[in-house]
Design a protein around this motif. Sequence first.
Motif, PDB file in Angstrom:
ATOM      1  N   HIS A 117      20.993 -57.565 -66.672  1.00  0.00           N
ATOM      2  CA  HIS A 117      21.056 -57.820 -65.235  1.00  0.00           C
ATOM      3  C   HIS A 117      22.400 -57.394 -64.649  1.00  0.00           C
ATOM      4  O   HIS A 117      22.822 -57.907 -63.617  1.00  0.00           O
ATOM      5  N   GLY A 118      23.050 -56.452 -65.318  1.00  0.00           N
ATOM      6  CA  GLY A 118      24.323 -55.976 -64.818  1.00  0.00           C
ATOM      7  C   GLY A 118      24.862 -54.840 -65.660  1.00  0.00           C
ATOM      8  O   GLY A 118      24.372 -54.575 -66.768  1.00  0.00           O
ATOM      9  N   ILE A 134      16.452 -52.315 -69.991  1.00  0.00           N
ATOM     10  CA  ILE A 134      15.661 -52.498 -68.774  1.00  0.00           C
ATOM     11  C   ILE A 134      16.487 -53.352 -67.820  1.00  0.00           C
ATOM     12  O   ILE A 134      16.832 -54.491 -68.138  1.00  0.00           O
ATOM     13  N   LEU A 135      16.801 -52.793 -66.664  1.00  0.00           N
ATOM     14  CA  LEU A 135      17.688 -53.420 -65.686  1.00  0.00           C
ATOM     15  C   LEU A 135      16.904 -53.870 -64.458  1.00  0.00           C
ATOM     16  O   LEU A 135      16.082 -53.122 -63.927  1.00  0.00           O
ATOM     17  N   GLY A 136      17.168 -55.065 -64.004  1.00  0.00           N
ATOM     18  CA  GLY A 136      16.485 -55.546 -62.807  1.00  0.00           C
ATOM     19  C   GLY A 136      16.957 -56.924 -62.403  1.00  0.00           C
ATOM     20  O   GLY A 136      17.854 -57.501 -63.028  1.00  0.00           O
ATOM     21  N   PRO A 137      16.380 -57.444 -61.311  1.00  0.00           N
ATOM     22  CA  PRO A 137      15.263 -56.866 -60.559  1.00  0.00           C
ATOM     23  C   PRO A 137      15.697 -55.906 -59.446  1.00  0.00           C
ATOM     24  O   PRO A 137      16.781 -56.016 -58.910  1.00  0.00           O
ATOM     25  N   VAL A 138      14.764 -55.006 -59.123  1.00  0.00           N
ATOM     26  CA  VAL A 138      14.982 -54.057 -58.035  1.00  0.00           C
ATOM     27  C   VAL A 138      14.660 -54.694 -56.694  1.00  0.00           C
ATOM     28  O   VAL A 138      15.395 -54.546 -55.714  1.00  0.00           O
ATOM     29  N   ALA A 139      13.533 -55.411 -56.653  1.00  0.00           N
ATOM     30  CA  ALA A 139      13.054 -56.067 -55.431  1.00  0.00           C
ATOM     31  C   ALA A 139      12.883 -57.563 -55.715  1.00  0.00           C
ATOM     32  O   ALA A 139      12.854 -57.978 -56.872  1.00  0.00           O
ATOM     33  N   PRO A 149      21.906 -51.944 -54.916  1.00  0.00           N
ATOM     34  CA  PRO A 149      21.581 -50.578 -55.356  1.00  0.00           C
ATOM     35  C   PRO A 149      22.679 -49.931 -56.198  1.00  0.00           C
ATOM     36  O   PRO A 149      22.388 -49.167 -57.121  1.00  0.00           O
ATOM     37  N   GLU A 150      23.942 -50.263 -55.888  1.00  0.00           N
ATOM     38  CA  GLU A 150      25.031 -49.616 -56.624  1.00  0.00           C
ATOM     39  C   GLU A 150      25.055 -50.025 -58.100  1.00  0.00           C
ATOM     40  O   GLU A 150      25.579 -49.286 -58.947  1.00  0.00           O
ATOM     41  N   VAL A 151      24.489 -51.191 -58.426  1.00  0.00           N
ATOM     42  CA  VAL A 151      24.435 -51.620 -59.830  1.00  0.00           C
ATOM     43  C   VAL A 151      23.556 -50.672 -60.636  1.00  0.00           C
ATOM     44  O   VAL A 151      23.889 -50.296 -61.765  1.00  0.00           O
ATOM     45  N   PHE A 152      22.447 -50.257 -60.051  1.00  0.00           N
ATOM     46  CA  PHE A 152      21.546 -49.339 -60.745  1.00  0.00           C
ATOM     47  C   PHE A 152      22.201 -47.972 -60.915  1.00  0.00           C
ATOM     48  O   PHE A 152      22.145 -47.375 -61.992  1.00  0.00           O
ATOM     49  N   ARG A 153      22.823 -47.484 -59.853  1.00  0.00           N
ATOM     50  CA  ARG A 153      23.465 -46.172 -59.933  1.00  0.00           C
ATOM     51  C   ARG A 153      24.598 -46.165 -60.963  1.00  0.00           C
ATOM     52  O   ARG A 153      24.721 -45.235 -61.764  1.00  0.00           O
ATOM     53  N   GLU A 154      25.426 -47.206 -60.934  1.00  0.00           N
ATOM     54  CA  GLU A 154      26.567 -47.269 -61.845  1.00  0.00           C
ATOM     55  C   GLU A 154      26.114 -47.412 -63.291  1.00  0.00           C
ATOM     56  O   GLU A 154      26.680 -46.794 -64.198  1.00  0.00           O
TER      57      GLU A 154
END
Length: 211
Positions: A117-118, A134-139, A149-154
């Motif tokens: 989650h990070g 697997i990273l989340g949640p998105v929504a 959103p920046e957590v996913f990109r990074e």
Amino acid sequence: MGRSIVHHLGSPRRPVACAICAVRGLSVDQLLDLCELGVDFVQLRDREASDRECERFLDTLASRSEDVLSRIVVNDRLALAGAFPVAGVHLPEAGLSVAAVRSRFPRGRLLIGRSVHGVDAAAAAEKDGADYVILGPVAPTGEKRPLPPEVFRETCRRLRIPVWVVGGLDPENLDHLRGVGASGFAAIRSFRDAGRARAFVARCADLGAGK
């Protein structure tokens, strides 16, 4: 067991689709149908089902299609993952240590995934020997708040292993992840209906193709 597992775990140009399913209420025919629709992996996650129920399900699947069995990822049940020629085991963030599981199953013998989650947790999983995270949640999902959103990109930028994303995903909101760099998309509800499952898989392919 002596088997060797080699799988395409996805890339931003060819993301994989992962269906997360409970054993109870899922038939082998339904699972086979999902794979026919183009699902790359099926994660079996069911806290209510006993080890014996999961074992019977995998026995039945093995008798029907060993090829499909090799797409299965077993959530948290290491003994089952080791007893069947499944693709791998997926570990909750607060579950078994990735390093401990990796010491028992060398790379190529069993895929090891970790829910995170990070960014830091993802990097730690990679360092300990995870094959993907697997990273989340998105929504928003239930009481869980979405990650920025920046957590996913990074995370996708920093890790060398594939990063799959999860959490409230459906065919309609996958476009929000365009350009993030995710190598895979996982969902639960989107795979409960064949029509939506087909749309989800098609959208994953479109994102990889840049459509």
